[in-house]
Design a protein around this motif. Structure first.
Motif, mmCIF file in Angstrom:
data_model
loop_
_atom_site.group_PDB
_atom_site.id
_atom_site.type_symbol
_atom_site.label_atom_id
_atom_site.label_comp_id
_atom_site.label_asym_id
_atom_site.label_seq_id
_atom_site.Cartn_x
_atom_site.Cartn_y
_atom_site.Cartn_z
ATOM 1 N N PRO A 197 0.878 -1.210 0.122
ATOM 2 C CA PRO A 197 -0.204 0.061 -0.290
ATOM 3 C C PRO A 197 0.895 1.357 0.263
ATOM 4 O O PRO A 197 1.825 1.375 0.429
ATOM 5 N N PHE A 198 0.233 2.507 -0.612
ATOM 6 C CA PHE A 198 0.816 4.265 -0.326
ATOM 7 C C PHE A 198 -0.048 4.270 -0.248
ATOM 8 O O PHE A 198 -1.828 4.458 -0.659
ATOM 9 N N ILE A 199 -0.072 6.017 0.575
ATOM 10 C CA ILE A 199 -0.578 6.462 0.978
ATOM 11 C C ILE A 199 -0.693 8.051 -0.650
ATOM 12 O O ILE A 199 0.002 8.589 -0.562
ATOM 13 N N SER A 200 -1.943 8.438 -0.697
ATOM 14 C CA SER A 200 -2.205 9.008 -2.069
ATOM 15 C C SER A 200 -1.934 10.528 -1.446
ATOM 16 O O SER A 200 -1.851 10.571 -0.084
ATOM 17 N N ALA B 291 -15.895 21.774 13.915
ATOM 18 C CA ALA B 291 -15.579 20.719 13.061
ATOM 19 C C ALA B 291 -14.716 19.600 12.313
ATOM 20 O O ALA B 291 -13.928 21.464 11.376
ATOM 21 N N VAL B 292 -14.146 18.751 12.401
ATOM 22 C CA VAL B 292 -12.450 18.507 11.599
ATOM 23 C C VAL B 292 -12.957 17.253 10.974
ATOM 24 O O VAL B 292 -13.277 16.557 11.842
ATOM 25 N N GLU B 293 -12.474 17.117 9.599
ATOM 26 C CA GLU B 293 -12.622 16.178 9.283
ATOM 27 C C GLU B 293 -11.205 15.374 8.370
ATOM 28 O O GLU B 293 -11.011 16.550 7.418
ATOM 29 N N MET B 294 -10.586 14.472 8.121
ATOM 30 C CA MET B 294 -9.822 14.044 7.911
ATOM 31 C C MET B 294 -9.782 12.949 7.185
ATOM 32 O O MET B 294 -10.352 12.077 7.501
ATOM 33 N N GLU B 295 -8.842 13.130 5.895
ATOM 34 C CA GLU B 295 -8.985 12.194 4.630
ATOM 35 C C GLU B 295 -8.218 11.196 4.524
ATOM 36 O O GLU B 295 -6.994 11.959 4.897
ATOM 37 N N CYS B 296 -8.396 9.969 4.261
ATOM 38 C CA CYS B 296 -7.348 9.385 4.246
ATOM 39 C C CYS B 296 -7.132 8.396 3.203
ATOM 40 O O CYS B 296 -8.227 7.575 2.933
ATOM 41 N N TYR B 297 -6.712 8.294 1.589
ATOM 42 C CA TYR B 297 -6.583 7.413 0.457
ATOM 43 C C TYR B 297 -5.408 6.738 0.355
ATOM 44 O O TYR B 297 -4.426 7.624 0.595
ATOM 45 N N ALA B 298 -6.017 5.200 -0.405
ATOM 46 C CA ALA B 298 -4.720 5.275 -0.759
ATOM 47 C C ALA B 298 -4.263 3.719 -1.568
ATOM 48 O O ALA B 298 -5.603 3.989 -1.863
ATOM 49 N N GLY B 299 -3.262 3.362 -2.339
ATOM 50 C CA GLY B 299 -3.307 2.678 -3.770
ATOM 51 C C GLY B 299 -2.834 1.909 -2.966
ATOM 52 O O GLY B 299 -2.121 1.038 -2.106
ATOM 53 N N GLY B 300 -3.035 0.259 -4.443
ATOM 54 C CA GLY B 300 -2.185 -1.079 -3.560
ATOM 55 C C GLY B 300 -2.555 -1.938 -4.029
ATOM 56 O O GLY B 300 -4.064 -1.811 -4.515
ATOM 57 N N TYR B 301 -2.443 -3.014 -4.330
ATOM 58 C CA TYR B 301 -3.096 -4.685 -4.724
ATOM 59 C C TYR B 301 -2.896 -5.572 -4.361
ATOM 60 O O TYR B 301 -1.776 -5.407 -3.362
ATOM 61 N N PRO B 302 -4.148 -6.142 -3.031
ATOM 62 C CA PRO B 302 -5.822 -5.332 -3.573
ATOM 63 C C PRO B 302 -5.649 -4.589 -1.731
ATOM 64 O O PRO B 302 -5.073 -3.683 -1.682
ATOM 65 N N VAL B 303 -6.985 -3.936 -2.761
ATOM 66 C CA VAL B 303 -6.902 -2.316 -1.947
ATOM 67 C C VAL B 303 -6.930 -2.330 -0.687
ATOM 68 O O VAL B 303 -7.329 -3.678 0.257
ATOM 69 N N PRO B 304 -5.846 -1.021 0.013
ATOM 70 C CA PRO B 304 -5.983 -0.860 1.221
ATOM 71 C C PRO B 304 -6.786 -0.860 2.287
ATOM 72 O O PRO B 304 -7.965 -0.137 1.509
ATOM 73 N N ARG B 305 -7.058 -1.538 3.583
ATOM 74 C CA ARG B 305 -7.759 -0.986 4.439
ATOM 75 C C ARG B 305 -7.206 -0.020 5.359
ATOM 76 O O ARG B 305 -5.698 -0.092 5.938
ATOM 77 N N ILE B 306 -7.945 1.763 5.047
ATOM 78 C CA ILE B 306 -7.512 2.660 6.441
ATOM 79 C C ILE B 306 -8.164 2.479 7.565
ATOM 80 O O ILE B 306 -9.187 2.235 7.526
ATOM 81 N N TYR C 235 -10.086 4.284 14.577
ATOM 82 C CA TYR C 235 -10.707 3.897 13.735
ATOM 83 C C TYR C 235 -11.055 3.928 12.565
ATOM 84 O O TYR C 235 -9.659 3.610 11.998
ATOM 85 N N ARG C 236 -12.071 2.775 12.073
ATOM 86 C CA ARG C 236 -11.524 2.215 10.273
ATOM 87 C C ARG C 236 -12.671 2.940 9.416
ATOM 88 O O ARG C 236 -13.728 3.774 9.895
ATOM 89 N N GLY C 237 -11.377 3.355 8.566
ATOM 90 C CA GLY C 237 -12.497 4.131 7.346
ATOM 91 C C GLY C 237 -11.123 5.202 7.175
ATOM 92 O O GLY C 237 -10.998 5.582 7.341
ATOM 93 N N ASN C 238 -12.664 5.732 5.531
ATOM 94 C CA ASN C 238 -11.366 7.012 4.755
ATOM 95 C C ASN C 238 -11.419 8.360 5.184
ATOM 96 O O ASN C 238 -9.686 8.856 5.386
ATOM 97 N N LYS C 239 -12.077 8.563 6.604
ATOM 98 C CA LYS C 239 -12.453 10.003 6.976
ATOM 99 C C LYS C 239 -13.084 9.444 8.238
ATOM 100 O O LYS C 239 -13.909 8.758 8.822
ATOM 101 N N LEU C 240 -11.862 10.586 8.789
ATOM 102 C CA LEU C 240 -12.063 10.445 10.457
ATOM 103 C C LEU C 240 -12.324 11.631 11.070
ATOM 104 O O LEU C 240 -12.294 12.808 10.535
#
Length: 361
Positions: free
Chosen positions: A132-135, A149-164, A181-186
Motif C-alpha cells: 500500500p501507498f498513501i495518496s 468540526a474537523v474532517e481528516m481524509e486518507c486514501y491509499a493505493g496498492g493491490y489488493p485494495v488497502p484497508r484504512i 477507527y476504520r474508514g477513509n474519513k475521520l
C-alpha cells in the motif's frame, strides 16, 4: 457402382476442403485474470485456430497506448524478463514474464491481424500485488480552533485494495472513542484542546508491513492561566519568585502587572518565560530585594487571538525569609560557600530563638 462411390467421395473431399478454407480465424482460449506478487512469474496462454495465413501477436494495452510484445513465434520486445513459446500441436502462444514489476500490471491482448483495420482480439488482466501507498490527496496537517468540526481524509493505493485505519500517538483514545477507527474519513464534531497531537493514517493490504502517515493536529484555544502558589510570603530585603503556568495556542503574549501598571525588567523586577512546548509556557516574576511598596497583588496575563486569561499572586510580608530564593545559589552543607543571604537567615533565626528563650525565663 464402384465408380459412382469414388466420384461421390472425390466431390465430398473437395467440398470439405473448400469449407475448411473458408473458416474464419478464431481465438479458442485465453488465460483468465492473473494475480501475482512482485518478483514472481506469470504465464499467459492464447490458443488460436485457422490462422495459417494470418499474424498472431501479443500486445499490452496501457491507457489507450498499445505496446507490441511478439509477432508469431518471435519476440519484438527486447526485455530479458519476457519469453515466448509456440506449441504447434495446440496452436498455442505462451507468453511468460519473469521477475514481475509493478509496471507489468495491466491488460494483455492476444490478437489475430486480418487487415489494417480488422483484427480479432481476446484480453487477459494481469494484476500485481503491490504494497500500500498513501495518496497525495490525503490530509497532511490540520490547524483548527477549539469547538470546530474537523474532517481528516486518507486514501491509499496498492493491490489488493488497502484497508484504512486511524490511530493516535501512544495509542491514546480517539475523539470518536476507542484506540482504532476504520474508514477513509475521520470526523470530529467538536474538537477539544485535549484532542491535539499526532494522528496516524495506516494503510494495510497484507502485502509487506503496510504504511502510515503522521498527521499533526493543532487546536487553537484561548489561554488558560493557573497559579501554583497564589499566596507567597517573604521578608523585607529578600528576593521572591512569583510563578504562573500558561496553556494556549497560538503562543500568547504574557505580561505581569501590579496596581494596573505593566512591569518590565529593571533593578526591582526580572521576568522570564520558559516554553515547555508550543502550547505550554511557564513564566516567573522575580521581585528583587523586596521593599514595603512591593508587597501586594500581582497579575499574570496571557492573551492570544482567541481570548485573554489571568492569574493573581498575593505577595505579603513575613518575618522569616523563605529559602529559596532567599538563599541564593549557595551549595547547602558547604560552610565555605555560604552566601550573604544564608548567613543573614541564620542570624535572624538565632535572634528569634534567643528572644523566645528570654520570654520563657
Amino acid at each position: 457402382m464402384a465408380v459412382s462411390k469414388v466420384v461421390v467421395v472425390f466431390f465430398l473431399s473437395i467440398l470439405v476442403n473448400n469449407v475448411n478454407g473458408q473458416r474464419s480465424p478464431t481465438i479458442s482460449y485465453i488465460s483468465q485474470t492473473q494475480i501475482k506478487d512482485i518478483g514472481g512469474t506469470v504465464e499467459l496462454s492464447c490458443s488460436v485456430q485457422y490462422t495459417q495465413e494470418f499474424s498472431v501477436i501479443w500486445m499490452k494495452l496501457d491507457n489507450g497506448n498499445s505496446l507490441p510484445i511478439s509477432s508469431g513465434s518471435s519476440l519484438i520486445l527486447h526485455d530479458s524478463r519476457f519469453a515466448l513459446r509456440y506449441d504447434p500441436s495446440s496452436s498455442t502462444y505462451l507468453l511468460q514474464i519473469k521477475d514481475m514489476q509493478e509496471t507489468d500490471a495491466g491488460t494483455y491482448a492476444c490478437q489475430i491481424i486480418l487487415s489494417t483495420n480488422n483484427r480479432i482480439s481476446a484480453e487477459v488482466e494481469v494484476q500485481v500485488r503491490r504494497p500500500p501507498f498513501i495518496s497525495d490527496n490525503s490530509t497532511r496537517s490540520v490547524v483548527v480552533s477549539e469547538g470546530e468540526a474537523v474532517e481528516m481524509e486518507c486514501y491509499a493505493g496498492g493491490y489488493p485494495v488497502p484497508r484504512i485505519s486511524w490511530r493516535r500517538e501512544n495509542n491514546a483514545i480517539l475523539p470518536t472513542g476507542g484506540s482504532i477507527y476504520r474508514g477513509n474519513k475521520l470526523k470530529i464534531k467538536a474538537i477539544r484542546k485535549e484532542d491535539r497531537g499526532t494522528y496516524y493514517c495506516v494503510a494495510e493490504n497484507g502485502v509487506g508491513r503496510g504504511t502510515k502517515r503522521n498527521i499533526a493536529v493543532e487546536v487553537e484555544f484561548a489561554p488558560v492561566v493557573t497559579v501554583p502558589r497564589p499566596r507567597l510570603g517573604q521578608a523585607l530585603q529578600y528576593d521572591m519568585d512569583l510563578e504562573c503556568h500558561v496553556e494556549a495556542y497560538p503562543p500568547p503574549a504574557i505580561t505581569w502587572e501590579k496596581d494596573e501598571i505593566t512591569l518590565s525588567n529593571n533593578q526591582h523586577y526580572k521576568i522570564s518565560h520558559f516554553a515547555v512546548a508550543d502550547e505550554f509556557t511557564d513564566t516567573t516574576l522575580r521581585v528583587i530585594t523586596i521593599e514595603k511598596k512591593q508587597y501586594g497583588k500581582y497579575v499574570c496575563k496571557a492573551a492570544n487571538k482567541l481570548g485573554t486569561s489571568e492569574g493573581k499572586v498575593d505577595l505579603f510580608e513575613s518575618i522569616i525569609p523563605v529559602c529559596p530564593p532567599a538563599c541564593g545559589s549557595s551549595r547547602y552543607g558547604d560552610a565555605s560557600t555560604l552566601s550573604t543571604s544564608t548567613v543573614a537567615l541564620f542570624i535572624t533565626m538565632l535572634i528569634l530563638i534567643f528572644r523566645n528563650f528570654r520570654t520563657q525565663h
